[in-house]
Design a protein around this motif. Sequence first.
Motif, PDB file in Angstrom:
ATOM      1  N   VAL A 192      13.183  -8.728  -2.494  1.00  0.00           N
ATOM      2  CA  VAL A 192      13.501  -8.161  -3.853  1.00  0.00           C
ATOM      3  C   VAL A 192      12.030  -7.664  -4.324  1.00  0.00           C
ATOM      4  N   ASP A 193      11.070  -8.111  -4.041  1.00  0.00           N
ATOM      5  CA  ASP A 193       9.691  -7.746  -4.519  1.00  0.00           C
ATOM      6  C   ASP A 193       9.124  -6.734  -3.877  1.00  0.00           C
ATOM      7  N   GLU A 194       9.357  -6.518  -2.382  1.00  0.00           N
ATOM      8  CA  GLU A 194       8.536  -5.590  -1.627  1.00  0.00           C
ATOM      9  C   GLU A 194       9.644  -4.380  -1.156  1.00  0.00           C
ATOM     10  N   TYR A 195      10.465  -5.130  -0.110  1.00  0.00           N
ATOM     11  CA  TYR A 195      11.239  -4.167   0.592  1.00  0.00           C
ATOM     12  C   TYR A 195      12.163  -3.140  -0.186  1.00  0.00           C
ATOM     13  N   ASN A 196      12.663  -3.654  -1.184  1.00  0.00           N
ATOM     14  CA  ASN A 196      13.779  -3.188  -2.089  1.00  0.00           C
ATOM     15  C   ASN A 196      12.974  -2.098  -2.981  1.00  0.00           C
ATOM     16  N   PRO A 197      11.894  -2.300  -3.559  1.00  0.00           N
ATOM     17  CA  PRO A 197      11.191  -1.532  -4.445  1.00  0.00           C
ATOM     18  C   PRO A 197      10.820  -0.356  -3.628  1.00  0.00           C
ATOM     19  N   LEU A 198      10.306  -0.624  -2.426  1.00  0.00           N
ATOM     20  CA  LEU A 198       9.664   0.540  -1.722  1.00  0.00           C
ATOM     21  C   LEU A 198      10.953   1.659  -1.012  1.00  0.00           C
ATOM     22  N   VAL A 199      12.185   1.000  -0.728  1.00  0.00           N
ATOM     23  CA  VAL A 199      13.169   1.734  -0.193  1.00  0.00           C
ATOM     24  C   VAL A 199      13.880   2.718  -1.506  1.00  0.00           C
ATOM     25  N   LEU A 200      13.687   2.226  -2.625  1.00  0.00           N
ATOM     26  CA  LEU A 200      14.262   2.743  -3.799  1.00  0.00           C
ATOM     27  C   LEU A 200      13.130   3.862  -4.419  1.00  0.00           C
ATOM     28  N   ALA A 201      11.947   3.569  -4.303  1.00  0.00           N
ATOM     29  CA  ALA A 201      10.781   4.632  -4.561  1.00  0.00           C
ATOM     30  C   ALA A 201      10.872   5.635  -3.774  1.00  0.00           C
ATOM     31  N   LEU A 202      10.956   5.380  -2.327  1.00  0.00           N
ATOM     32  CA  LEU A 202      10.948   6.554  -1.542  1.00  0.00           C
ATOM     33  C   LEU A 202      12.387   7.546  -1.744  1.00  0.00           C
ATOM     34  N   SER A 203      13.565   6.771  -1.849  1.00  0.00           N
ATOM     35  CA  SER A 203      14.651   7.432  -2.111  1.00  0.00           C
ATOM     36  C   SER A 203      14.880   8.290  -3.385  1.00  0.00           C
ATOM     37  N   ARG A 204      14.254   7.752  -4.581  1.00  0.00           N
ATOM     38  CA  ARG A 204      14.158   8.323  -5.858  1.00  0.00           C
ATOM     39  C   ARG A 204      12.862   9.385  -5.902  1.00  0.00           C
ATOM     40  N   LEU A 205      12.305   9.882  -4.817  1.00  0.00           N
ATOM     41  CA  LEU A 205      10.925  10.558  -5.126  1.00  0.00           C
ATOM     42  C   LEU A 205      11.808  12.042  -5.709  1.00  0.00           C
ATOM     43  N   PRO A 206      11.145  12.684  -6.511  1.00  0.00           N
ATOM     44  CA  PRO A 206      11.788  13.798  -7.142  1.00  0.00           C
ATOM     45  C   PRO A 206      11.519  14.964  -6.498  1.00  0.00           C
ATOM     46  N   VAL A 207      10.870  14.834  -5.432  1.00  0.00           N
ATOM     47  CA  VAL A 207      10.364  16.068  -4.511  1.00  0.00           C
ATOM     48  C   VAL A 207      10.932  15.956  -3.078  1.00  0.00           C
ATOM     49  N   PRO A 208      11.518  16.813  -2.363  1.00  0.00           N
ATOM     50  CA  PRO A 208      11.937  16.503  -0.948  1.00  0.00           C
ATOM     51  C   PRO A 208      11.071  15.786   0.129  1.00  0.00           C
ATOM     52  N   LEU A 209      11.661  14.840   0.635  1.00  0.00           N
ATOM     53  CA  LEU A 209      10.782  14.094   1.731  1.00  0.00           C
ATOM     54  C   LEU A 209      11.132  14.125   3.177  1.00  0.00           C
ATOM     55  N   VAL A 210      10.022  14.563   3.785  1.00  0.00           N
ATOM     56  CA  VAL A 210      10.416  14.893   5.279  1.00  0.00           C
ATOM     57  C   VAL A 210       9.752  13.660   6.058  1.00  0.00           C
ATOM     58  N   GLU A 259       0.749  -1.123  -0.019  1.00  0.00           N
ATOM     59  CA  GLU A 259      -0.122   0.109   0.037  1.00  0.00           C
ATOM     60  C   GLU A 259       0.808   1.115   0.149  1.00  0.00           C
ATOM     61  N   LEU A 260       1.923   1.310   0.834  1.00  0.00           N
ATOM     62  CA  LEU A 260       2.762   2.179   0.839  1.00  0.00           C
ATOM     63  C   LEU A 260       3.555   2.740  -0.359  1.00  0.00           C
ATOM     64  N   LEU A 261       4.147   1.509  -1.039  1.00  0.00           N
ATOM     65  CA  LEU A 261       4.716   1.704  -2.247  1.00  0.00           C
ATOM     66  C   LEU A 261       3.618   2.280  -3.623  1.00  0.00           C
ATOM     67  N   GLY A 262       2.392   1.629  -3.448  1.00  0.00           N
ATOM     68  CA  GLY A 262       1.451   2.318  -4.353  1.00  0.00           C
ATOM     69  C   GLY A 262       1.361   3.718  -4.179  1.00  0.00           C
ATOM     70  N   TYR A 263       1.093   4.357  -3.006  1.00  0.00           N
ATOM     71  CA  TYR A 263       1.278   5.702  -2.675  1.00  0.00           C
ATOM     72  C   TYR A 263       2.334   6.488  -3.394  1.00  0.00           C
ATOM     73  N   VAL A 264       3.405   5.998  -3.131  1.00  0.00           N
ATOM     74  CA  VAL A 264       4.801   6.447  -3.276  1.00  0.00           C
ATOM     75  C   VAL A 264       5.030   6.755  -4.946  1.00  0.00           C
ATOM     76  N   ARG A 265       4.497   5.607  -5.546  1.00  0.00           N
ATOM     77  CA  ARG A 265       4.582   5.611  -7.083  1.00  0.00           C
ATOM     78  C   ARG A 265       3.573   6.624  -7.498  1.00  0.00           C
ATOM     79  N   ASP A 266       2.566   6.822  -6.990  1.00  0.00           N
ATOM     80  CA  ASP A 266       1.441   7.727  -7.424  1.00  0.00           C
ATOM     81  C   ASP A 266       1.889   9.191  -7.245  1.00  0.00           C
ATOM     82  N   ILE A 267       2.503   9.300  -6.116  1.00  0.00           N
ATOM     83  CA  ILE A 267       3.309  10.787  -5.904  1.00  0.00           C
ATOM     84  C   ILE A 267       4.158  11.164  -6.479  1.00  0.00           C
ATOM     85  N   ALA A 268       5.082  10.039  -7.143  1.00  0.00           N
ATOM     86  CA  ALA A 268       6.065  10.491  -7.930  1.00  0.00           C
ATOM     87  C   ALA A 268       5.981  10.932  -9.204  1.00  0.00           C
ATOM     88  N   ALA A 269       4.581  10.370  -9.672  1.00  0.00           N
ATOM     89  CA  ALA A 269       3.932  10.897 -11.114  1.00  0.00           C
ATOM     90  C   ALA A 269       2.972  12.015 -10.863  1.00  0.00           C
TER      91      ALA A 269
END
Length: 264
Positions: A87-105, A30-40
């Motif tokens: 590989v399928d859940e933790y790593n994509p989540l950490v990468l998605a948060l780390s690669r957000l194109p806007v500041p993350l607090v 659920e968190l990964l889905g939100y982060v990916r939506d936010i990135a776009a």
Amino acid sequence: MAETVTREDSGGVATLTMLRPGLSSASRQELLGYVRDIAADESVRAVLLTGTGRAFCVGQDLHESRARREAPAGPPEEPDQPLAVLVDEYNPLVLALSRLPVPLVVGINGACAGAGMGLALTGDLRVAAAGAKFTTAFAGVGLSSDSAVASRLVHCVGGARATELLLLPEPFLAETAAHWGLVHRVVPAEEVRAEAYALAARLASGPTVAYRAIKTVLATAATDSLEETLDLEARLQQVAGRTADHREAVAAFLEKRPAQFTGH
């Protein structure tokens, strides 16, 4: 399925709130889905990630881990379950948060452990509750590190202290985390969300393209050569120098007034 993460948008800030202290498969997805939506989502200019109650995130939901461990083994051709989860859940989540194109607090409202520390350390700025406890936790449950905790710790506190924190996973307080550089601000627990949101709102009203460029440079500054860093800075500066926000900032300086950034 019960909701595990909420998203609220206001003034260019997307606030993601984890409703449970443990990271279950549902909450990770659920968190990964939100982060990916936010990135776009171009309307989002800053993100706040926080938790609820007495814990920010204490890592893997151990009840789920035990249930998975006690489940009948699958066919031999199926991937190893712990490896697949990472590989399928933790790593994509950490990468998605780390690669957000806007500041993350990140607003660390309480206990922060294991993979929860991995999530916290993806933040560009981190606000922690006074007295909140941190621990790497992994070795204490017979595991190695994951969620990039080892590399983040080496970057933030150096190799010697990172080794100690991982091999001897004893709890330490937010005040110590601030002294070591793991968090940027420590405030009373009841003020964490407001303080973190205020930082996110400030960033959301700033020069978004410039922030994106800064995040890009910082992501490779520790590993790139001087020549590579200078080249990257030059290319990103060319982009930032052509933005309306840069023109507005120059005009505001000359006219002795606050700049009004639009994020473009």
